[in-house]
Design an enzyme around this catalytic site. Structure first.
Site, short mmCIF file in Angstrom:
data_model
loop_
_atom_site.label_atom_id
_atom_site.label_comp_id
_atom_site.label_asym_id
_atom_site.label_seq_id
_atom_site.Cartn_x
_atom_site.Cartn_y
_atom_site.Cartn_z
CE LYS A 191 0.11 -10.03 -10.52
NZ LYS A 191 -0.36 -9.20 -9.41
CE1 TYR A 214 1.51 -11.45 -15.95
CE2 TYR A 214 2.07 -9.73 -17.54
CZ TYR A 214 2.23 -10.32 -16.29
OH TYR A 214 3.11 -9.79 -15.37
N GLY A 255 0.80 -1.24 0.00
CA GLY A 255 0.00 0.00 0.00
C GLY A 255 0.82 1.28 0.00
N GLY A 256 2.15 1.16 0.04
CA GLY A 256 2.99 2.35 0.16
C GLY A 256 3.47 2.91 -1.16
CG PHE A 289 12.69 -9.52 -12.75
CD1 PHE A 289 13.15 -10.53 -13.59
CD2 PHE A 289 12.68 -9.76 -11.38
CE1 PHE A 289 13.60 -11.73 -13.08
CE2 PHE A 289 13.12 -10.98 -10.87
CZ PHE A 289 13.58 -11.97 -11.72
N PRO A 337 -5.67 -5.13 -14.20
CG PRO A 337 -4.50 -3.96 -12.56
CD PRO A 337 -4.83 -5.35 -13.01
C1 HXC Z 1 17.11 -12.22 -13.71
C2 HXC Z 1 16.87 -11.62 -11.48
C3 HXC Z 1 16.56 -10.29 -11.87
C4 HXC Z 1 16.56 -9.97 -13.28
C5 HXC Z 1 16.48 -10.42 -9.70
N1 HXC Z 1 16.82 -11.66 -10.14
N2 HXC Z 1 16.32 -9.57 -10.73
N3 HXC Z 1 17.13 -12.58 -12.39
N4 HXC Z 1 16.84 -10.97 -14.15
N5 HXC Z 1 16.27 -8.75 -13.71
C6 HXC Z 1 17.10 -12.84 -9.33
C7 HXC Z 1 18.23 -12.63 -8.35
O1 HXC Z 1 19.51 -12.82 -8.98
C8 HXC Z 1 17.93 -13.72 -7.32
O2 HXC Z 1 18.27 -15.00 -7.78
C9 HXC Z 1 16.41 -13.69 -7.26
O3 HXC Z 1 15.98 -13.12 -8.50
C10 HXC Z 1 15.89 -12.85 -6.11
O4 HXC Z 1 16.41 -11.55 -6.24
P1 HXC Z 1 16.59 -10.57 -4.98
O5 HXC Z 1 17.05 -9.26 -5.49
O6 HXC Z 1 17.40 -11.25 -3.92
O7 HXC Z 1 15.07 -10.55 -4.45
P2 HXC Z 1 14.30 -9.52 -3.57
O8 HXC Z 1 15.25 -8.57 -2.86
O9 HXC Z 1 13.35 -10.32 -2.78
O10 HXC Z 1 13.51 -8.61 -4.65
C11 HXC Z 1 12.40 -9.11 -5.36
C12 HXC Z 1 12.35 -8.61 -6.80
C13 HXC Z 1 12.45 -7.06 -6.88
C14 HXC Z 1 11.03 -9.13 -7.41
C15 HXC Z 1 13.51 -9.21 -7.57
O11 HXC Z 1 12.35 -6.62 -8.24
C16 HXC Z 1 11.38 -6.39 -6.05
O12 HXC Z 1 11.61 -6.11 -4.89
N6 HXC Z 1 10.19 -6.12 -6.62
C17 HXC Z 1 9.03 -5.54 -5.93
C18 HXC Z 1 8.26 -4.56 -6.74
C19 HXC Z 1 7.90 -5.00 -8.13
O13 HXC Z 1 8.48 -5.93 -8.70
N7 HXC Z 1 6.95 -4.29 -8.68
C20 HXC Z 1 6.51 -4.52 -10.04
C21 HXC Z 1 5.17 -5.12 -10.05
S1 HXC Z 1 4.61 -4.90 -11.65
P3 HXC Z 1 19.66 -15.75 -7.35
O14 HXC Z 1 19.56 -17.10 -7.97
O15 HXC Z 1 20.76 -14.90 -7.92
O16 HXC Z 1 19.66 -15.78 -5.85
C22 HXC Z 1 3.59 -6.08 -12.13
C23 HXC Z 1 2.88 -5.70 -13.43
C24 HXC Z 1 2.24 -6.79 -14.13
O17 HXC Z 1 3.45 -7.06 -11.52
C25 HXC Z 1 1.73 -6.52 -15.51
C26 HXC Z 1 2.07 -5.23 -16.19
C27 HXC Z 1 1.42 -5.02 -17.55
P1 NAP Z 2 4.71 -1.37 -7.23
O1 NAP Z 2 4.58 0.06 -6.87
O2 NAP Z 2 6.08 -1.93 -7.45
O3 NAP Z 2 3.92 -2.21 -6.16
C1 NAP Z 2 4.34 -3.41 -5.62
C2 NAP Z 2 4.23 -3.30 -4.12
O4 NAP Z 2 4.42 -4.60 -3.56
C3 NAP Z 2 5.26 -2.36 -3.50
O5 NAP Z 2 4.60 -1.47 -2.62
C4 NAP Z 2 6.18 -3.29 -2.72
O6 NAP Z 2 6.65 -2.64 -1.54
C5 NAP Z 2 5.25 -4.45 -2.41
N1 NAP Z 2 5.97 -5.71 -2.22
C6 NAP Z 2 6.82 -6.31 -3.07
N2 NAP Z 2 7.30 -7.44 -2.54
C7 NAP Z 2 6.71 -7.58 -1.33
C8 NAP Z 2 6.78 -8.54 -0.31
N3 NAP Z 2 7.56 -9.61 -0.42
N4 NAP Z 2 6.03 -8.37 0.82
C9 NAP Z 2 5.24 -7.28 0.93
N5 NAP Z 2 5.12 -6.32 0.00
C10 NAP Z 2 5.86 -6.47 -1.11
O7 NAP Z 2 3.91 -1.71 -8.60
P2 NAP Z 2 2.40 -1.40 -9.05
O8 NAP Z 2 2.46 -1.14 -10.50
O9 NAP Z 2 1.76 -0.42 -8.16
O10 NAP Z 2 1.70 -2.83 -8.86
C11 NAP Z 2 0.61 -3.02 -7.97
C12 NAP Z 2 -0.18 -4.24 -8.39
O11 NAP Z 2 -0.77 -4.03 -9.67
C13 NAP Z 2 0.62 -5.53 -8.52
O12 NAP Z 2 -0.15 -6.61 -8.08
C14 NAP Z 2 0.85 -5.63 -10.00
O13 NAP Z 2 1.09 -6.95 -10.42
C15 NAP Z 2 -0.47 -5.10 -10.51
N6 NAP Z 2 -0.46 -4.65 -11.89
C16 NAP Z 2 0.12 -3.47 -12.22
C17 NAP Z 2 0.06 -3.02 -13.53
C18 NAP Z 2 0.65 -1.71 -13.93
O14 NAP Z 2 0.58 -1.36 -15.11
N7 NAP Z 2 1.21 -0.93 -13.03
C19 NAP Z 2 -0.56 -3.80 -14.50
C20 NAP Z 2 -1.13 -5.02 -14.14
C21 NAP Z 2 -1.09 -5.42 -12.82
P3 NAP Z 2 8.10 -2.93 -0.88
O15 NAP Z 2 9.10 -2.89 -1.97
O16 NAP Z 2 8.23 -1.84 0.14
O17 NAP Z 2 8.00 -4.27 -0.22
#
Ligand code: HXC
Ligand code: NAP
Length: 293
Positions: free
Chosen positions: A171, A156, A23-24, A105, A197
């Protein structure tokens, strides 16, 4: 048209307590803001407590609502239980769970380590399962009814998608969970729905899905029949409706909000959009001519 207009009346969520994972930031923050404006108390959770505290201060002064910030990595069940306990202590009850936290990612799947794949599955699918199980069991045990779980998926979840395979896999699981529990736990007074979305620009998603100059190379608005990306308030309006009592008969549904994006990719002849208006006369003539042969 003004896409930032607010849809519900001011007291639509008054008296409700809503937990928003992630939520942040991004869409979670946008939904939280609107829930507060509609009179709800909101618990915001994620891994980064400093970020959550800053957002709490900002949103409390902006909306006059009450926010509880709780650090919680949704991958760990014990942290989820502790977050639930803190929410209950602060507000007495929780009415809505919004599973929004996600990790993602882009990567060719063959480049992923087993841990990289697990990381996404653990945040998205296991995280949603952990929160749903903890709150669901609590509500059932305490005979609390009129509860809502809203899950954020993606389009997707049913089409699948290359280059985000762990996210698509997770998902899809969340969507299956939504529909399954909508039936199984309705008898306990719970509703389950999902939002899918399309492209809504956020820093979290864009930095990981369109890093560097990919943002310019792949303009996502072009993939959308309505030729634009989504406005955060549009998503917040839909989420507020789905967690409110106005949607009390909506259960087990996934609502797509993507300007028609995924259907454009799916329809076999949708590529004819590229045909210019003046070419249609000639094409029609050619087709009609075939009839006489
Ligand atoms: C390949 C990768 C990578 C990359 C990380 N890894 N990034 N591998 N390519 N780009 C690997 C690392 O090497 C490691 O594996 C493992 O993934 C875990 O990485 P960490 O960095 O240790 O994980 P962590 O600190 O828990 O971070 C999680 C994360 C990070 C998912 C990697 O990106 C994150 O914190 N994301 C949160 C927010 C987020 O992703 N928001 C986007 C949502 S958008 P090894 O084997 O080396 O240990 C979304 C939209 C959907 O969902 C649809 C849109 C149209
Ligand atoms: P975002 O800002 O990166 O949101 C992801 C949130 O999840 C962050 O607040 C992150 O906070 C939290 N998070 C990640 N790992 C977590 C963990 N292990 N425990 C608790 N919290 C965690 O991206 P967003 O675009 O707003 O995405 C929100 C939602 O919409 C997601 O479900 C995404 O799949 C969906 N979505 C987004 C889009 C788009 O176009 N933006 C499209 C389709 C679906 P911390 O890093 O502080 O933990």
């Amino acid at each position: 048209m003004d896409y930032t207009k607010k849809m519900l009346r001011d007291d639509a969520l008054k008296g409700k307590t809503i937990v928003v994972t992630g939520g942040g930031s991004g869409l979670g923050k946008a939904m939280t803001t609107y829930f507060l404006e509609l009179g709800a108390n909101v618990v915001i959770t994620s891994r980064n407590i400093e970020k959550l505290q800053t957002v709490k201060t900002e949103l409390e002064s902006q909306t006059g609502g009450k926010v509880l910030a709780v650090q919680c990595d949704v991958r760990n069940y014990d942290e989820v239980e502790a977050m639930m306990k803190a929410s209950l202590e602060a507000f007495g009850t929780v009415d809505v769970l919004l599973n929004n936290a996600a990790g993602n990612f882009i990567s060719p799947t063959e480049r992923l380590s087993a841990n990289a794949f697990d990381t996404i599955i653990d945040i998205v699918l296991k995280g949603t399962k952990n929160c749903t199980l903890a709150f669901g069991k609590y509500w059932i045990k305490n005979k609390e009814t009129e509860k809502v779980v809203l899950n954020i998926v993606t389009t997707y979840a049913w089409t699948g998608s290359a280059y985000v395979v762990p996210s698509a896999t997770a998902k899809a699981g969340v969507l299956a969970m939504t529909r399954s529990l909508a039936v199984e736990w309705a008898k306990y007074g719970m509703r389950f729905n999902a939002i899918a979305p399309g492209p809504f620009p956020t820093k979290g998603a864009w930095d990981r899905l369109l890093p560097g100059d990919l943002k310019e190379k792949f303009d996502l608005a072009k993939k959308v029949p309505l030729k634009r990306v989504g406005e955060h308030q549009e998503l917040a309006n839909l989420a507020a409706y789905l967690v409110s009592d106005f949607s009390a008969y909506v259960n087990g549904e996934v609502i797509t909000i993507d300007g028609g994006e995924w259907l454009k990719g799916a329809g076999q002849m949708n590529l004819l959009e590229e045909v210019p208006e003046e070419m249609w006369d000639m094409l029609e003539m050619m087709i009609r001519a075939k009839k006489n042969k």
